[in-house]
Design a protein around this motif. Structure first.
Motif, PDB file in Angstrom:
ATOM      1  N   ALA A  55      51.097  50.473  19.967  1.00 10.16           N
ATOM      2  CA  ALA A  55      51.925  49.313  20.313  1.00 10.16           C
ATOM      3  C   ALA A  55      51.106  48.143  20.850  1.00 10.16           C
ATOM      4  O   ALA A  55      50.247  48.313  21.716  1.00 10.16           O
ATOM      5  N   LEU A  56      51.407  46.971  20.311  1.00 10.93           N
ATOM      6  CA  LEU A  56      50.870  45.711  20.838  1.00 10.93           C
ATOM      7  C   LEU A  56      51.994  45.070  21.648  1.00 10.93           C
ATOM      8  O   LEU A  56      53.034  44.698  21.099  1.00 10.93           O
ATOM      9  N   LEU A  57      51.805  44.991  22.953  1.00 11.08           N
ATOM     10  CA  LEU A  57      52.874  44.504  23.831  1.00 11.08           C
ATOM     11  C   LEU A  57      52.900  42.975  23.884  1.00 11.08           C
ATOM     12  O   LEU A  57      51.920  42.322  23.538  1.00 11.08           O
ATOM     13  N   THR A  58      54.033  42.430  24.319  1.00  7.02           N
ATOM     14  CA  THR A  58      54.186  40.978  24.443  1.00  7.02           C
ATOM     15  C   THR A  58      53.087  40.395  25.324  1.00  7.02           C
ATOM     16  O   THR A  58      52.627  39.277  25.111  1.00  7.02           O
ATOM     17  N   SER A  59      52.648  41.156  26.312  1.00  3.18           N
ATOM     18  CA  SER A  59      51.602  40.702  27.231  1.00  3.18           C
ATOM     19  C   SER A  59      50.234  40.610  26.560  1.00  3.18           C
ATOM     20  O   SER A  59      49.292  40.098  27.154  1.00  3.18           O
ATOM     21  N   GLY A  60      50.122  41.143  25.314  1.00  5.92           N
ATOM     22  CA  GLY A  60      48.826  41.166  24.641  1.00  5.92           C
ATOM     23  C   GLY A  60      48.076  42.470  24.857  1.00  5.92           C
ATOM     24  O   GLY A  60      47.079  42.740  24.197  1.00  5.92           O
ATOM     25  N   LEU A  61      48.557  43.283  25.788  1.00  2.00           N
ATOM     26  CA  LEU A  61      47.923  44.582  26.036  1.00  2.00           C
ATOM     27  C   LEU A  61      48.325  45.582  24.956  1.00  2.00           C
ATOM     28  O   LEU A  61      49.346  45.415  24.289  1.00  2.00           O
ATOM     29  N   PRO A 120      43.591  46.586  27.962  1.00  2.00           N
ATOM     30  CA  PRO A 120      43.223  45.340  27.290  1.00  2.00           C
ATOM     31  C   PRO A 120      42.678  45.715  25.911  1.00  2.00           C
ATOM     32  O   PRO A 120      42.060  46.790  25.780  1.00  2.00           O
ATOM     33  N   PRO A 121      42.899  44.860  24.884  1.00  6.21           N
ATOM     34  CA  PRO A 121      42.494  45.234  23.516  1.00  6.21           C
ATOM     35  C   PRO A 121      41.058  45.744  23.421  1.00  6.21           C
ATOM     36  O   PRO A 121      40.800  46.728  22.726  1.00  6.21           O
ATOM     37  N   ALA A 122      40.122  45.091  24.132  1.00  5.26           N
ATOM     38  CA  ALA A 122      38.707  45.467  24.009  1.00  5.26           C
ATOM     39  C   ALA A 122      38.430  46.871  24.540  1.00  5.26           C
ATOM     40  O   ALA A 122      37.437  47.492  24.175  1.00  5.26           O
ATOM     41  N   GLU A 123      39.317  47.365  25.419  1.00  3.21           N
ATOM     42  CA  GLU A 123      39.090  48.691  26.012  1.00  3.21           C
ATOM     43  C   GLU A 123      40.000  49.761  25.432  1.00  3.21           C
ATOM     44  O   GLU A 123      40.040  50.889  25.919  1.00  3.21           O
ATOM     45  N   CYS A 124      40.754  49.407  24.371  1.00  2.00           N
ATOM     46  CA  CYS A 124      41.775  50.322  23.860  1.00  2.00           C
ATOM     47  C   CYS A 124      41.141  51.480  23.071  1.00  2.00           C
ATOM     48  O   CYS A 124      40.519  51.261  22.032  1.00  2.00           O
TER      49      CYS A 124
END
Ligand SMILES: [Zn+2]
Length: 206
Positions: free
Chosen positions: A27-33, A181-185
């Motif tokens: 899931a890509l959340l509205t917050s960008g996370l 955060p995307p970079a740490e996913c």
């Protein structure tokens, strides 16, 4: 027979959980996370009959309600309005809601009298931020802290904690959901695709 509430929420599309397989999107959340889970209680609270069952059934939310006298059940707008109303109907109290006011929440349309006991309810507790703002808003509108019951009742607790400030969180369903955060996913690193749940529900759940 006991109802598997988590499964019921999943069947209604109110809860989605990643199954751990890297080939499955996340899931890509509205917050960008990015997240391995997604909760939207609206799919359940829009169904009065389901909410009634949740309150009435053995091992349902009714068993998590405090035994103390409750005069008001308060949720925050908009997500918890229907739940507050249903809980109030279930226990014979009145229902109210707080609404956004700048960065906080306020009780704009209701007058809670002195010494009236208030139960705060929430649909989903993610960080607990809006629930704490509701409690603050109640106090700013004249409700004494001692008249806000020491339990907060919610449908889904995905916060990872059992207390909000000095109050106990009681949930119908507790979930262990992670956000990064995307970079740490780690799911991205494993090759899983991040998709917005609302527009890619089929890909997430198929
Ligand atoms: Zn990711």
């Amino acid at each position: 027979m006991r109802t598997d509430w988590r499964k019921l929420f999943q069947d209604h599309g109110a809860i989605w959980l990643h199954d751990g397989r890297p080939s499955r999107p996340h899931a890509l959340l509205t917050s960008g996370l990015h997240s391995d889970g997604f909760v939207n209680c609206t799919f359940v609270t829009q169904q009065p009959e389901v909410v009634k069952r949740i309150l009435a059934e053995q091992d349902g939310l009714g068993t998590r309600l405090p035994r103390e006298k409750v005069d008001w059940v308060v949720g925050s707008a908009f997500g918890a309005i229907t739940l507050a109303y249903a809980v109030a109907a279930h226990i014979g109290a009145r229902a109210a809601f707080t609404e956004k006011d700048g960065n906080g929440m306020r009780l704009a349309r209701f007058e809670i009298g002195p010494e009236e006991q208030v139960l705060v309810v929430e649909d989903t507790v993610s960080t607990g931020g809006s629930t704490l703002k509701t409690i603050e808003g109640l106090q700013q509108n004249g409700v004494a802290a001692a008249d806000i019951l020491p339990q907060i009742v919610c449908l889904v607790n995905r916060s990872g904690v059992d207390r909000l400030g000095e109050r106990e969180l009681r949930a119908l369903i507790k979930l262990d959901i992670h956000v990064w955060p995307p970079a740490e996913c780690p799911l991205c690193k494993g090759g899983s695709q991040a998709l917005r749940p609302k527009t890619h529900w089929k890909e997430l759940t198929s």
